[in-house]
Design an enzyme around this catalytic site. Structure first.
Site, PDB file in Angstrom:
ATOM      1  CG  ASN A  45      -2.084   0.966   1.037  1.00 29.77           C
ATOM      2  OD1 ASN A  45      -2.636   1.107  -0.061  1.00 29.77           O
ATOM      3  ND2 ASN A  45      -2.453   1.675   2.095  1.00 29.77           N
ATOM      4  CB  SER A  74      -6.574   2.521  15.685  1.00 26.99           C
ATOM      5  OG  SER A  74      -7.687   3.294  15.304  1.00 26.99           O
ATOM      6  CE1 TYR A 100      -6.560  -1.086  11.134  1.00 23.46           C
ATOM      7  CE2 TYR A 100      -8.210   0.281  12.220  1.00 23.46           C
ATOM      8  CZ  TYR A 100      -6.907   0.069  11.820  1.00 23.46           C
ATOM      9  OH  TYR A 100      -5.952   1.009  12.110  1.00 23.46           O
ATOM     10  CE  LYS A 130      -3.946  -1.091  13.790  1.00 29.64           C
ATOM     11  NZ  LYS A 130      -2.548  -1.243  13.416  1.00 29.64           N
TER      12      LYS A 130
HETATM   13  P1  NAD Z   1      -0.261   2.807   5.153  1.00 29.43           P
HETATM   14  O1  NAD Z   1      -1.054   1.756   4.474  1.00 29.43           O
HETATM   15  O2  NAD Z   1       0.028   4.051   4.424  1.00 29.43           O
HETATM   16  O3  NAD Z   1       1.128   2.196   5.654  1.00 29.43           O
HETATM   17  C1  NAD Z   1       1.269   0.830   6.010  1.00 29.43           C
HETATM   18  C2  NAD Z   1       2.540   0.329   5.348  1.00 29.43           C
HETATM   19  O4  NAD Z   1       2.743  -1.049   5.714  1.00 29.43           O
HETATM   20  C3  NAD Z   1       2.482   0.371   3.821  1.00 29.43           C
HETATM   21  O5  NAD Z   1       3.674   0.943   3.337  1.00 29.43           O
HETATM   22  C4  NAD Z   1       2.359  -1.104   3.398  1.00 29.43           C
HETATM   23  O6  NAD Z   1       2.940  -1.344   2.145  1.00 29.43           O
HETATM   24  C5  NAD Z   1       3.100  -1.792   4.542  1.00 29.43           C
HETATM   25  N1  NAD Z   1       2.682  -3.171   4.797  1.00 29.43           N
HETATM   26  C6  NAD Z   1       1.413  -3.632   4.963  1.00 29.43           C
HETATM   27  N2  NAD Z   1       1.436  -4.946   5.220  1.00 29.43           N
HETATM   28  C7  NAD Z   1       2.738  -5.338   5.230  1.00 29.43           C
HETATM   29  C8  NAD Z   1       3.403  -6.573   5.434  1.00 29.43           C
HETATM   30  N3  NAD Z   1       2.723  -7.705   5.678  1.00 29.43           N
HETATM   31  N4  NAD Z   1       4.747  -6.600   5.376  1.00 29.43           N
HETATM   32  C9  NAD Z   1       5.442  -5.477   5.130  1.00 29.43           C
HETATM   33  N5  NAD Z   1       4.868  -4.275   4.923  1.00 29.43           N
HETATM   34  C10 NAD Z   1       3.538  -4.204   4.971  1.00 29.43           C
HETATM   35  O7  NAD Z   1      -0.997   3.114   6.545  1.00 29.43           O
HETATM   36  P2  NAD Z   1      -0.777   4.316   7.566  1.00 29.43           P
HETATM   37  O8  NAD Z   1      -1.935   5.229   7.474  1.00 29.43           O
HETATM   38  O9  NAD Z   1       0.592   4.857   7.443  1.00 29.43           O
HETATM   39  O10 NAD Z   1      -0.944   3.520   8.926  1.00 29.43           O
HETATM   40  C11 NAD Z   1       0.158   2.953   9.598  1.00 29.43           C
HETATM   41  C12 NAD Z   1      -0.341   2.189  10.803  1.00 29.43           C
HETATM   42  O11 NAD Z   1      -1.088   3.059  11.642  1.00 29.43           O
HETATM   43  C13 NAD Z   1      -1.260   1.012  10.473  1.00 29.43           C
HETATM   44  O12 NAD Z   1      -0.960  -0.053  11.333  1.00 29.43           O
HETATM   45  C14 NAD Z   1      -2.643   1.565  10.762  1.00 29.43           C
HETATM   46  O13 NAD Z   1      -3.542   0.551  11.157  1.00 29.43           O
HETATM   47  C15 NAD Z   1      -2.358   2.497  11.923  1.00 29.43           C
HETATM   48  N6  NAD Z   1      -3.345   3.585  12.038  1.00 29.43           N
HETATM   49  C16 NAD Z   1      -3.563   4.423  10.981  1.00 29.43           C
HETATM   50  C17 NAD Z   1      -4.501   5.437  11.084  1.00 29.43           C
HETATM   51  C18 NAD Z   1      -4.782   6.354   9.944  1.00 29.43           C
HETATM   52  O14 NAD Z   1      -5.810   7.052  10.000  1.00 29.43           O
HETATM   53  N7  NAD Z   1      -3.950   6.428   8.921  1.00 29.43           N
HETATM   54  C19 NAD Z   1      -5.202   5.609  12.281  1.00 29.43           C
HETATM   55  C20 NAD Z   1      -4.943   4.742  13.346  1.00 29.43           C
HETATM   56  C21 NAD Z   1      -4.006   3.746  13.208  1.00 29.43           C
HETATM   57  C1  WQD Z   2     -14.163  11.541   9.702  1.00 31.05           C
HETATM   58  C2  WQD Z   2     -15.521  12.240   9.717  1.00 31.05           C
HETATM   59  C3  WQD Z   2     -17.262  10.909   8.759  1.00 31.05           C
HETATM   60  C4  WQD Z   2     -15.660  10.914   4.695  1.00 31.05           C
HETATM   61  C5  WQD Z   2     -11.244   6.241  10.351  1.00 31.05           C
HETATM   62  C6  WQD Z   2     -11.218   4.815  10.843  1.00 31.05           C
HETATM   63  C7  WQD Z   2     -10.430   4.729  12.125  1.00 31.05           C
HETATM   64  C8  WQD Z   2      -9.041   5.336  11.975  1.00 31.05           C
HETATM   65  C9  WQD Z   2      -9.084   6.682  11.347  1.00 31.05           C
HETATM   66  C10 WQD Z   2      -7.426   3.626  11.519  1.00 31.05           C
HETATM   67  C11 WQD Z   2     -16.664  11.307  10.110  1.00 31.05           C
HETATM   68  C12 WQD Z   2     -17.032  12.153   7.930  1.00 31.05           C
HETATM   69  C13 WQD Z   2     -15.848  11.132   6.041  1.00 31.05           C
HETATM   70  C14 WQD Z   2     -16.564  11.492   3.762  1.00 31.05           C
HETATM   71  C15 WQD Z   2     -17.746  12.487   5.591  1.00 31.05           C
HETATM   72  N1  WQD Z   2      -8.200   4.536  11.128  1.00 31.05           N
HETATM   73  N2  WQD Z   2     -16.878  11.907   6.487  1.00 31.05           N
HETATM   74  N3  WQD Z   2     -17.572  12.266   4.255  1.00 31.05           N
HETATM   75  O1  WQD Z   2     -14.212   7.346  10.466  1.00 31.05           O
HETATM   76  O2  WQD Z   2     -13.225   8.925  12.188  1.00 31.05           O
HETATM   77  O3  WQD Z   2     -11.854   7.081  11.328  1.00 31.05           O
HETATM   78  O4  WQD Z   2      -9.897   6.655  10.142  1.00 31.05           O
HETATM   79  O5  WQD Z   2      -7.261   3.185  12.616  1.00 31.05           O
HETATM   80  O6  WQD Z   2     -10.363   3.388  12.492  1.00 31.05           O
HETATM   81  O7  WQD Z   2     -12.539   4.380  11.054  1.00 31.05           O
HETATM   82  O8  WQD Z   2     -12.353   8.977   9.843  1.00 31.05           O
HETATM   83  O9  WQD Z   2     -11.916  10.460   7.930  1.00 31.05           O
HETATM   84  O10 WQD Z   2     -13.380   8.438   7.603  1.00 31.05           O
HETATM   85  O11 WQD Z   2     -14.251  10.356   8.922  1.00 31.05           O
HETATM   86  O12 WQD Z   2     -18.690  13.178   5.990  1.00 31.05           O
HETATM   87  O13 WQD Z   2     -16.459  11.303   2.551  1.00 31.05           O
HETATM   88  O14 WQD Z   2     -15.819  12.683   8.395  1.00 31.05           O
HETATM   89  O15 WQD Z   2     -18.626  10.583   8.828  1.00 31.05           O
HETATM   90  O16 WQD Z   2     -17.581  12.072  10.843  1.00 31.05           O
HETATM   91  P1  WQD Z   2     -13.043   8.071  10.980  1.00 31.05           P
HETATM   92  P2  WQD Z   2     -12.927   9.539   8.478  1.00 31.05           P
END
Ligand code: NAD
Ligand code: WQD
Length: 346
Positions: free
Chosen positions: A35, A124, A148, A152
């Site tokens: 990704n 998360s 998901y 976590k």
């Molecule tokens: P992302 O997808 O941009 O980054 C994840 C990276 O891990 C990617 O580069 C992907 O290629 C790599 N990857 C996935 N599976 C792999 C595997 N099996 N082996 C090696 N590499 C692998 O995601 P992100 O937004 O940077 O998120 C990073 C972490 O933070 C994730 O664990 C995600 O669950 C967590 N997280 C993200 C958010 C968010 O909103 N972005 C919120 C809360 C938690």
């Molecule tokens: C934010 C707000 C939507 C899109 C998600 C995952 C969470 C975490 C972070 C990994 C909400 C509204 C959104 C759109 C909208 N990821 N919205 N129109 O849902 O808080 O969290 O990302 O751990 O697990 O669920 O983030 O950015 O999707 O939404 O109105 O097209 O924006 O309803 O109120 P969310 P989001």
């Protein structure tokens, strides 16, 4: 000694690598680019003027992973790698258990074998489910609402058990709220594939003309304007939170859980207006039904991270919007040449 960053080419990982390099850590990355794109790492090196060592490895491949520990002196691991699309996890839970759980077991097994016992884990805020009160502190009961989130929570519990079995481990569990924005250089950012699920990448794609209008998911929540409220945090603040947590993880032998958020919530319409004002653009929107599974309001109490890590988020919503837009404008097709196609954006 080096820091191993799993998933270091991803959105949060690449920004964290910059902060690690700026803080003079040596960085080794393991990523399978499922990704992400290696170009992100070229840009990290361009921004910092420093080099990183990159292994294209799937964490599930324990033998290959061992090579990384044999060839480098790893002091600690920051573990980002995993899948993160909530909807995809509902459709294909086994994929999430395999890719998130098994890969973490594989990582920890190799860490134990090579006596590397410091880990910072990307959890998360989703593990809090539907909180009864706000702001959310780390002691709130956990309630997972999708596979998901379950991965976590299960990884958090697994790490606790690992610590109970061997207290020479040191573990920081970071529960992120809503990371948005991009590095101020405009060189790296969130490279969403297809139609984004999340608010900010959706807004920037409407602003650039790729999507017609923002669908606002519901305006009858019990919030100031009826739209959902979230704790948006600039990805560079979040990245700095990892450096702070890493220092503590290396110094102590304990399990610490930290919310990484700003402590303040903004509604969907507030974010939209902030974006319009930061960019002088108009973003068309229409109000739709609420998105199934969404909660009305979510924001962190980030006091513990301040007291124990000395970290707090500094960047404003305006900076988040400006930086997200600069990234989108400078990179209308993200990193362009994608190595592999993936279905997951978030
Ligand atoms: P992302 O997808 O941009 O980054 C994840 C990276 O891990 C990617 O580069 C992907 O290629 C790599 N990857 C996935 N599976 C792999 C595997 N099996 N082996 C090696 N590499 C692998 O995601 P992100 O937004 O940077 O998120 C990073 C972490 O933070 C994730 O664990 C995600 O669950 C967590 N997280 C993200 C958010 C968010 O909103 N972005 C919120 C809360 C938690
Ligand atoms: C934010 C707000 C939507 C899109 C998600 C995952 C969470 C975490 C972070 C990994 C909400 C509204 C959104 C759109 C909208 N990821 N919205 N129109 O849902 O808080 O969290 O990302 O751990 O697990 O669920 O983030 O950015 O999707 O939404 O109105 O097209 O924006 O309803 O109120 P969310 P989001």
């Amino acid at each position: 000694m080096a820091i191993l960053v799993t998933g270091g080419a991803g959105y949060i990982g690449s920004h964290t690598c910059i902060e690690l390099l700026n803080a003079d850590y040596e960085v080794v990355i393991v990523d399978n680019f499922s990704n992400s794109n290696p170009i992100a790492l070229q840009r990290v090196q361009q921004i910092t003027g420093k080099t990183i060592k990159v292994y294209e490895i799937d964490l599930l491949n324990e033998l290959e992973l061992e090579r990384v520990f044999q060839e480098n002196s790893i002091e600690a691991v920051i573990h980002f790698a995993g899948l993160k699309a909530v909807g995809e996890s509902v459709v294909n839970p086994l994929l999430y258990f395999e890719k998130n759980l098994i890969s973490t077991i594989s990582l920890c097994t190799v860490m134990q074998k090579y006596n590397v016992k410091n880990i910072v884990f990307s959890s998360s805020a989703t593990v809090y489910g539907l909180p009864e009160t706000l702001p959310i502190t780390e002691d709130f009961p956990l309630e997972v609402r999708n596979p998901y989130g379950r991965t976590k929570r299960m990884i958090e519990e697994m790490l606790h058990d690992v610590y109970i079995s061997d207290s020479s481990w040191s573990i920081s569990i970071l529960r992120y709220f809503n990371p948005i924005g991009a590095h101020e250089s405009g060189l790296i950012g969130e490279d969403s594939i297809g139609i984004p699920n999340n608010l900010m990448p959706y807004i920037t794609k409407v602003a650039i003309g790729e999507l017609k209008e923002l669908n606002v998911f519901g305006n009858t929540y019990e919030t100031s304007d009826g739209t959902g409220v979230r704790d948006y945090i600039h990805v560079c603040d979040l990245a700095n939170g990892h450096v702070a947590a890493l220092k503590k993880t290396i110094e102590m032998n304990e399990v610490g859980i930290f919310n990484l958020g700003t402590g303040r919530g903004y509604s969907v319409l507030e974010v939209l207006r902030a974006f319009e004002s930061a960019t002088s653009l108009t973003v068309p929107y229409k109000v739709c039904d609420p998105r199934p599974g969404d909660v009305a309001i979510y924001y962190a109490d980030a006091t513990r991270a301040f007291k124990e890590l000395g970290w707090k988020a500094k960047k404003s919503l305006e900076e988040m919007c400006k930086d997200a837009w600069r990234w989108q404008l400078n990179n209308p097709n993200g990193y362009l040449k994608r190595k592999k196609q993936s279905t997951s954006s978030k």
